[in-house]
Design an enzyme around this catalytic site. Structure first.
Site, PDB file in Angstrom:
ATOM      1  N   GLU A  58     -22.090 -19.171   5.200  1.00  0.00           N
ATOM      2  CA  GLU A  58     -22.921 -20.201   5.428  1.00  0.00           C
ATOM      3  C   GLU A  58     -24.408 -19.938   5.638  1.00  0.00           C
ATOM      4  O   GLU A  58     -25.201 -20.263   4.824  1.00  0.00           O
ATOM      5  CB  GLU A  58     -22.588 -21.330   6.445  1.00  0.00           C
ATOM      6  CG  GLU A  58     -21.332 -22.088   6.361  1.00  0.00           C
ATOM      7  CD  GLU A  58     -20.241 -21.446   6.997  1.00  0.00           C
ATOM      8  OE1 GLU A  58     -19.437 -21.990   7.674  1.00  0.00           O
ATOM      9  OE2 GLU A  58     -19.944 -20.268   7.075  1.00  0.00           O
ATOM     10  N   ALA A 168      15.118   6.893  -0.573  1.00  0.00           N
ATOM     11  CA  ALA A 168      14.993   8.413  -0.563  1.00  0.00           C
ATOM     12  C   ALA A 168      16.276   9.070  -0.974  1.00  0.00           C
ATOM     13  O   ALA A 168      17.343   8.499  -0.931  1.00  0.00           O
ATOM     14  CB  ALA A 168      14.620   8.893   0.993  1.00  0.00           C
ATOM     15  N   ALA A 170      19.618  11.661  -0.118  1.00  0.00           N
ATOM     16  CA  ALA A 170      20.271  11.765   0.985  1.00  0.00           C
ATOM     17  C   ALA A 170      19.839  12.880   1.915  1.00  0.00           C
ATOM     18  O   ALA A 170      19.833  12.918   3.075  1.00  0.00           O
ATOM     19  CB  ALA A 170      21.808  12.212   0.800  1.00  0.00           C
ATOM     20  N   THR A 202       9.863   8.337  10.589  1.00  0.00           N
ATOM     21  CA  THR A 202       9.055   8.714   9.417  1.00  0.00           C
ATOM     22  C   THR A 202       7.982   9.570   9.860  1.00  0.00           C
ATOM     23  O   THR A 202       7.786  10.486   8.861  1.00  0.00           O
ATOM     24  CB  THR A 202       8.549   7.431   9.068  1.00  0.00           C
ATOM     25  OG1 THR A 202       9.455   6.364   8.472  1.00  0.00           O
ATOM     26  CG2 THR A 202       7.513   7.729   7.803  1.00  0.00           C
ATOM     27  N   ASP A 206       8.671  12.836   7.408  1.00  0.00           N
ATOM     28  CA  ASP A 206       7.395  12.853   6.214  1.00  0.00           C
ATOM     29  C   ASP A 206       6.152  13.486   6.909  1.00  0.00           C
ATOM     30  O   ASP A 206       5.275  14.019   5.621  1.00  0.00           O
ATOM     31  CB  ASP A 206       7.304  11.536   5.607  1.00  0.00           C
ATOM     32  CG  ASP A 206       8.517  10.802   4.941  1.00  0.00           C
ATOM     33  OD1 ASP A 206       9.535  11.681   4.598  1.00  0.00           O
ATOM     34  OD2 ASP A 206       8.541   9.621   4.621  1.00  0.00           O
ATOM     35  N   GLU A 301       4.687   0.132   6.965  1.00  0.00           N
ATOM     36  CA  GLU A 301       5.236   1.451   6.169  1.00  0.00           C
ATOM     37  C   GLU A 301       6.397   2.148   6.733  1.00  0.00           C
ATOM     38  O   GLU A 301       5.800   3.131   7.588  1.00  0.00           O
ATOM     39  CB  GLU A 301       4.088   2.073   5.736  1.00  0.00           C
ATOM     40  CG  GLU A 301       3.068   1.430   4.876  1.00  0.00           C
ATOM     41  CD  GLU A 301       1.833   2.179   3.975  1.00  0.00           C
ATOM     42  OE1 GLU A 301       2.627   3.000   3.324  1.00  0.00           O
ATOM     43  OE2 GLU A 301       1.143   1.937   4.477  1.00  0.00           O
TER      44      GLU A 301
END
Length: 369
Positions: A58, A168, A170, A202, A206, A301
């Site tokens: 505004e 993924a 195995a 994870t 990863d 994630e």
């Protein structure tokens, strides 16, 4: 809704909704808002909220309109604030500028506003019309509205999978299931998120960084989400790549996490002690904690275990699934770990709202029913 909106009211509100989407990055913890000021049928000012602490939509539109705001109509996507925050109240700014009519899409559920902004305007003799394109305006701010109405952030669960539902091999190999276009699309999901949630498994398998990378933008110019790791026993490695990014890291752990691990990680992370439920972090308490930090939107994630636990607990509001045209076989890992499902009538039903191509892959947006 008070009164009957005209075709022009809908047209100008649609413009305001488009403006609210304009900021490239998330203005959290504030909502995305847009404003259009119209006098004698002509647009004389436009505005949108760019960032927390900056002008609200505004105020930006009033500055753009200048003296032409007197006697004009202001179209705003959310009820104007009436309290002093980082910036002065917008309801008073509208009054001082001489606005004669306000058309708003939706009420602000923030308890500090919640109808009081409209009341101030009406008390000053301003005509107020509400509910115009309300559904479109609410889609702008699922996280803000969730935090105010449900006292919890909005949670998206993002997963990449093959056509046969595998995430993924195995062995754990998962780079890359989807193509570059889908991975770039994920970066935009991250920019709209205040926090990214993942699990320690994870991190260990990863070693991701979870940075936000947008072409044409310097990394330090992009708002950095809080990274949260559900890590009951504080197994996150001291040299994990998540500590290389500029963003803050929160390790959510259980009461029996080894003290020496906390001491080893103490210079790199913040810690949140939570109760354990069946060996894992109490996820509902974690989500409640994020509300106290003014977190609006969370991007999950993670792997099948944490994603499945969040889904089973009813904490997932939206699924964003990237589907690659690949078949990975029976031995590959599945999408969700959902124990206890033995009959078809126990299956979790989804409402699919959008399917589109992203490069060679598909992106599915679905919502748990």
């Amino acid at each position: 809704m008070t009164g009957t909106p005209t075709a022009a009211d809908y047209r100008h509100m649609a413009h305001a909704v488009q403006l609210a989407r304009r900021p490239r990055f998330n203005p959290s913890p504030n909502p995305r808002t847009g404003c259009v000021i119209v006098r004698d049928g002509a647009v004389v000012g436009v505005g949108w909220h760019r960032r927390a602490g900056g002008d609200h939509a505004e105020v930006m539109a009033l500055k753009d309109a200048g003296a032409h705001a007197r006697g004009a109509t202001a179209y705003i996507t959310l009820e104007p604030c009436c309290h002093q925050g980082r910036t002065p109240p917008c309801a008073q700014a509208l009054l001082k500028a001489g606005i004669s009519r306000v058309v708003a899409a939706t009420l602000d559920p923030n308890p500090l506003v919640a109808g009081q902004g409209f009341s101030e305007l009406k008390a000053a003799g301003i005509e107020v019309l509400t509910g115009v394109l309300e559904d479109k305006a609410e889609q702008l701010n699922p996280g803000f509205l969730s935090r105010m109405r449900r006292q919890r952030p909005y949670l998206r669960c993002k997963l990449a999978m093959s056509l046969d539902g595998r995430t993924a091999m195995a062995s754990g190999e998962s780079k890359w299931i989807t193509g570059a276009a889908a991975r770039n699309d994920v970066q935009w999901l991250r920019t709209s998120s205040d926090a990214i949630l993942t699990g320690v498994a994870t991190i260990i398998s990863d070693d991701p960084r979870y940075t936000v990378r947008i072409p044409g933008c310097q990394e330090d110019a992009i708002p950095t989400p809080l990274l949260i790791v559900a890590d009951p026993q504080l197994r996150t490695p001291e040299k994990a790549r998540i500590f290389e990014s500029a963003g803050p890291v929160l390790l959510a752990h259980g009461p029996n996490a080894p003290l020496e691990r906390r001491q080893a990680l103490g210079q790199q992370a913040e810690f949140l002690e939570l109760p354990l439920v069946e060996g894992g972090i109490d996820l509902e308490k974690l989500i409640t904690h994020l509300t106290t930090r003014e977190i609006n939107e969370v991007l999950l994630e993670a792997g099948a275990t944490l994603s499945g636990s969040m889904l089973a607990a009813g904490l997932v509001d939206e699924l964003v699934l990237y589907v690659a045209p690949k078949l990975m076989g029976n031995n590959a890992r599945g999408l969700f770990q959902l124990p206890g499902l033995t009959r078809l009538d126990q299956a979790l039903e989804l409402d699919i709202q959008d399917i589109r191509s992203v490069g060679d892959d598909l992106r599915i947006r679905a919502y748990p029913k």
